[in-house]
Write an enzyme that holds these catalytic residues in place. Sequence first.
Site, mmCIF file in Angstrom:
data_model
loop_
_atom_site.group_PDB
_atom_site.id
_atom_site.type_symbol
_atom_site.label_atom_id
_atom_site.label_comp_id
_atom_site.label_asym_id
_atom_site.label_seq_id
_atom_site.Cartn_x
_atom_site.Cartn_y
_atom_site.Cartn_z
ATOM 1 C CG ASN A 158 -2.041 1.079 1.250
ATOM 2 O OD1 ASN A 158 -2.858 1.068 0.463
ATOM 3 N ND2 ASN A 158 -1.898 1.804 1.940
ATOM 4 C CD GLU A 159 -1.591 5.789 0.158
ATOM 5 O OE1 GLU A 159 -1.393 6.236 1.184
ATOM 6 O OE2 GLU A 159 -2.491 6.347 -0.744
ATOM 7 C CB CYS A 164 15.069 2.023 5.790
ATOM 8 S SG CYS A 164 15.672 1.000 7.134
ATOM 9 C CD GLU A 323 -6.444 4.437 -0.595
ATOM 10 O OE1 GLU A 323 -6.523 5.223 0.019
ATOM 11 O OE2 GLU A 323 -5.738 3.490 -0.596
ATOM 12 C CD GLU A 371 -7.184 5.557 7.899
ATOM 13 O OE1 GLU A 371 -7.409 4.412 7.601
ATOM 14 O OE2 GLU A 371 -6.374 6.138 7.179
ATOM 15 C CE LYS A 372 -12.887 7.861 17.433
ATOM 16 N NZ LYS A 372 -11.247 7.769 17.533
ATOM 17 C CG PHE A 373 -14.292 10.738 13.414
ATOM 18 C CD1 PHE A 373 -15.445 10.287 13.601
ATOM 19 C CD2 PHE A 373 -13.542 11.145 14.296
ATOM 20 C CE1 PHE A 373 -15.844 10.169 15.003
ATOM 21 C CE2 PHE A 373 -13.826 10.908 15.718
ATOM 22 C CZ PHE A 373 -15.125 10.443 15.829
ATOM 23 C CG HIS A 374 -10.999 8.420 5.853
ATOM 24 N ND1 HIS A 374 -11.541 8.044 4.656
ATOM 25 C CD2 HIS A 374 -9.762 9.087 5.395
ATOM 26 C CE1 HIS A 374 -10.878 8.419 3.693
ATOM 27 N NE2 HIS A 374 -9.970 9.138 3.866
HETATM 28 C C1 GLA Z 1 -4.265 6.279 2.036
HETATM 29 C C2 GLA Z 1 -4.151 5.068 2.588
HETATM 30 C C3 GLA Z 1 -5.320 4.522 2.903
HETATM 31 C C4 GLA Z 1 -6.186 5.463 3.895
HETATM 32 C C5 GLA Z 1 -6.208 6.802 3.273
HETATM 33 C C6 GLA Z 1 -7.102 7.932 4.079
HETATM 34 O O1 GLA Z 1 -4.705 6.762 0.835
HETATM 35 O O2 GLA Z 1 -3.734 3.997 1.576
HETATM 36 O O3 GLA Z 1 -5.280 3.277 3.751
HETATM 37 O O4 GLA Z 1 -5.295 5.670 5.041
HETATM 38 O O5 GLA Z 1 -4.931 7.210 2.775
HETATM 39 O O6 GLA Z 1 -7.237 8.964 3.203
HETATM 40 ZN ZN ZN Z 2 16.766 -0.620 6.007
#
Ligand code: GLA
Ligand code: ZN
Length: 685
Positions: A158-159, A164, A323, A371-374
């Site tokens: 993810n993203e 590091c 997303e 993220e309960k209010f997202h």
């Molecule tokens: C990112 C993440 C998601 C979520 C959204 C909230 O895009 O990939 O998991 O946290 O942000 O906007």
């Molecule tokens: Zn490393």
Amino acid sequence: MLSKQHKKYVTKANFMLHGGDYNPDQWLDHPDILADDIKLMQLAHTNTFSLGIFAWSALEPEEGVYHFEWLDKVINDIHSYGGKVILATPSGARPAWMSQKYPEVLRVNERREKQLHGGRHNHCFTSPVYREKTQAMNRLLAERYGDHPAIIMWHISNEYGGECHCDYCQEAFRGWLKEKYNEDLKALNDAWWGPFWSHTISDWSQVESPSPIGENAVHGLNLDWRRFVTDQTINFFENEIVPLREISPDIPITTNFMADTFDLIPFQSLDYSKFAKHLDVVSWDAYPAWHNDWESTANLAMKVGFIDDLYRSLKQQPFLLMESTPSLVNWHEVNKAKRPGMHLLASMQMIAHGSDSILYFQWRKSRGSSEKFHGAVVDHDNSSENRVFKEVAEVGKTLEKLGPVVGTNRPADVAIVYDWENNWALNDAQGYGLSSKQYPQTLQQHYRTFWENDIPVDVITKEQDFSNYKLLIVPMLYLVNEETIARLKAFVENGGQLVMTYISGIVNEHDLTYLGGWHHDLQEIFGINPTETDTLYPSDRNYVTFRNKKYELKDYATVIDVHAATTEATYVEDFYANRAAVTSQTFGKGKTYYIGGRLEEKFHEDFYLELITELGIQPVAKVKHGKGVSVQARQAADRDYLFIMNFTEEQQNVTFEKSVTDLVTGETLEGEITLQQYQVRIVAQ
Ligand code: GLA
Ligand code: ZN
């Protein structure tokens, strides 16, 4: 470029995807909620869900103890109602037991501080243990689900982002450098301008990644480190996908890209042009701050269009919106809800620019944690009757009518070059104005006129083929290697029109300046030698005269020695008053333009409209409208699908020259129609 004739389905589905991130692993103790989800998914006209993105601790709660039965059930339930699944690999967040037992998986930051377990996206990209663990998990997922008929795509991690600085990463960086410089330390010292401040390195082991408490003034090092971070991230990704390619070669692979959201510019820290080559599909997460208090809705829409056009052009095929929020987010400065109508409009804009999906973060609002209010399709009220849910269902119904649009492309005559390395080097340059360089924003300013005039643009990288375009715009191409210069020259020689600006052609691929004046080939192509760049204070203004009109200039002005070029505009004030500010030259079968200063919007509009007319570049359709309305097209072999979008708070009149058919209502539209605030019409012509 994909031609009008060929459709390309980027996933295993040939319909518009609608759905998003679904985290049933947060609700395993609530079978009633999971059952409601399947019912609500159908009511919301959704068809595709991304599963398992952060589910590692549910999949492997203890080392070697696996629980896939809950995932089997969710996938089967979605499949039973006819839905599809984008299955994620869970490496974006890992279980606590792993960090505890194998601390090497944790990141070390640039200050050399080892991070604690927490948050997400905080793993080392080099750690052998993390690579082994992710590959093992992905193998199990591929073996179990690789031939499940519901799975249409892999969503890797993810993203990806961040870096590091642990010992493993330092060693990998040194290895990367040895390979790049053929084990030749002198070549490295030459590229990094070693003798400056006595920075010459006498052994590879002295190399360390840049750090605020250590080395940070060697630009060649900074640039190589950023390149390494991209390569190492891709290398980690490649390690993740080994079992997926082996076991499920037919399932396309994506990972979700981002934007730097506060200013809505392309994501800065990874070179997505390199990353895209390793993906089957580009997808991205778009969270524009609609209805903000610092810019017009149309301005923000223009910036979204720019990023869409860049991410689509990376593979010259449809992309996916992975997303977005159906309502609001939880991390903007102010988390404002999308006003009625904005959700449909913003969604259709993505489709108009080449997306074959509208996917959300998130399907159901979580009950606890950050993220309960997202925003989500399903709120804490669990209802299908609230405004947001209904607007989502409307998007779903609209998408169901857009089947013919799936897989279609957007041919363009105009390209703007965006280059990640250039942005890094420019930001690093201790010179010019520290906060006024604004490379991505400058590109968006050049893009604006085309967006406002319904002329499709590809935003491409400097490695991509230039030859299909009539007009190529390369603003602020500060870092440019010999090869790109040769390609630009060939483009113009063969009939292309090239626009370049101030602060271009200054350094080579090592961030070392060119010597002996501007690069010889650039002097030849443009017929000029820019001799000085004057940087202005924020309140300073100069002006240029172009076609007898006066335009405002700020931030940058280049003093130009004109050789064979024609002077198109001149400066009004200062020690370079009356000297050339904008020049042109016919070269080979083509023509070049050099814009010496940072000029106001109106200049870009007048300058580019003249070029557009001269080159016979056409808008996507003859639709008359005022500012703030955007018309974009997806093109199939036999027809064009037009998206006519009102990004203003007022009613707008739009006039069609030909009669068109509304894809959603089936109506025939002719002559003048009215669009309400935020209204969109999708028509075929
Ligand atoms: C990112 C993440 C998601 C979520 C959204 C909230 O895009 O990939 O998991 O946290 O942000 O906007
Ligand atoms: Zn490393």
